[in-house]
Design an enzyme around this catalytic site. Sequence first.
Site, short mmCIF file in Angstrom:
data_model
loop_
_atom_site.label_atom_id
_atom_site.label_comp_id
_atom_site.label_asym_id
_atom_site.label_seq_id
_atom_site.Cartn_x
_atom_site.Cartn_y
_atom_site.Cartn_z
N ARG A 131 0.81 -1.22 0.00
CA ARG A 131 0.00 0.00 0.00
C ARG A 131 0.84 1.27 0.00
O ARG A 131 0.36 2.34 -0.38
CB ARG A 131 -0.94 0.00 1.22
N GLN A 132 2.10 1.17 0.42
CA GLN A 132 2.97 2.34 0.46
C GLN A 132 3.81 2.37 -0.82
O GLN A 132 5.03 2.20 -0.81
CB GLN A 132 3.86 2.30 1.70
N ASP B 279 -11.93 -6.37 -4.70
CA ASP B 279 -10.81 -5.60 -4.18
C ASP B 279 -9.59 -6.52 -4.12
O ASP B 279 -9.73 -7.75 -4.21
CB ASP B 279 -11.11 -5.04 -2.79
N LYS C 144 -15.78 7.07 -2.77
CA LYS C 144 -15.44 7.16 -1.35
C LYS C 144 -14.41 8.24 -1.12
O LYS C 144 -13.71 8.68 -2.06
CB LYS C 144 -14.91 5.81 -0.85
#
Length: 326
Positions: free
Chosen positions: A104-105, A230, A202
Amino acid sequence: MSEITAHGEKKLVLATGRAHPELAREIAKELGTDLLPVDAYDFANGEIYVRAGESVRGTDAFVIQAHPAPLNNHLMEQLIMIDSLKRASAKRITVVSPFYPYARQDKKGRGREPISARLVADLYKTAGADRIMSVDLHTSQIQGFFDGPVDHLMAIPLLADYIRTRVAADNITVVSPDTGRVRVAEQWAERLGGAPLAFVHKSRDLTVPNQAVSKTVVGQIEGRTCVLIDDMIDTGGTISGAVTVLKNAGAKDVIIAATHAVFSDPAARRLSESGAREVVVTNTLPLNSSQRFPQLTVLSIAPLIARAIREVFDDGSVTSLFDGKA
């Protein structure tokens, strides 16, 4: 001029860390081989010791490690395994990380932030890895962080083929949880016979981890079964909120499909109470009894990883496993 020629065949070696030995055993069974005996233990202060129980000189070694919590311990163990195999003269070392650590980073959202996914790639390279194999990276750009071949495997065929057995294809709408995964949703739609697409709008506060607010859905979903896709589910807050939005917009049913079941607390409770008919994931990460619930279905990723390992070992084509679209 006289020459010395070695007459030998390549030898494949599978080594696994301690994070998810069940998956490693499944992969070994699919390949018809055994796992490399490995001595691994922790010292009193937390230092990790790893040593192969057999010679790996000249082998094509595949180091399998899942990365559930505590992720940093499992990552460090994998790095030490790579270093030990390199120093034991393995000819080529492939990292098999079904769930890529720190995925995610992958970019700087704000000033002074790290790009930790790139750091992990550098650590793998420095430890001695020649190649990386992973499943459904958070973003495809991570492939460019590693200075060497990266095999990006996709779980879409596995998940989508299962979904087709659960609901009529002519009543499916594929829903992306945000605009960033619309391209992946298109691949899902193609796999499900040209199903229509929708996405959930979102918002996210970058200063607060694991928190996003689902607001509204864009697309025709009324009276249809929504397949909400996802790459990972962590605490389950975002995906559960998306289920509520879809239900309020008139969706007949919602099936959640994700590759990586991180399932940090309270994900299991949130998902079981979300109103989703079924939550379908793969076993890239281990799940304990507290992370399981009645609506959960876990599919094995082992056959896909085993086929990819075989293609790499035989100098074949990993892309051929995905109809040339990997």
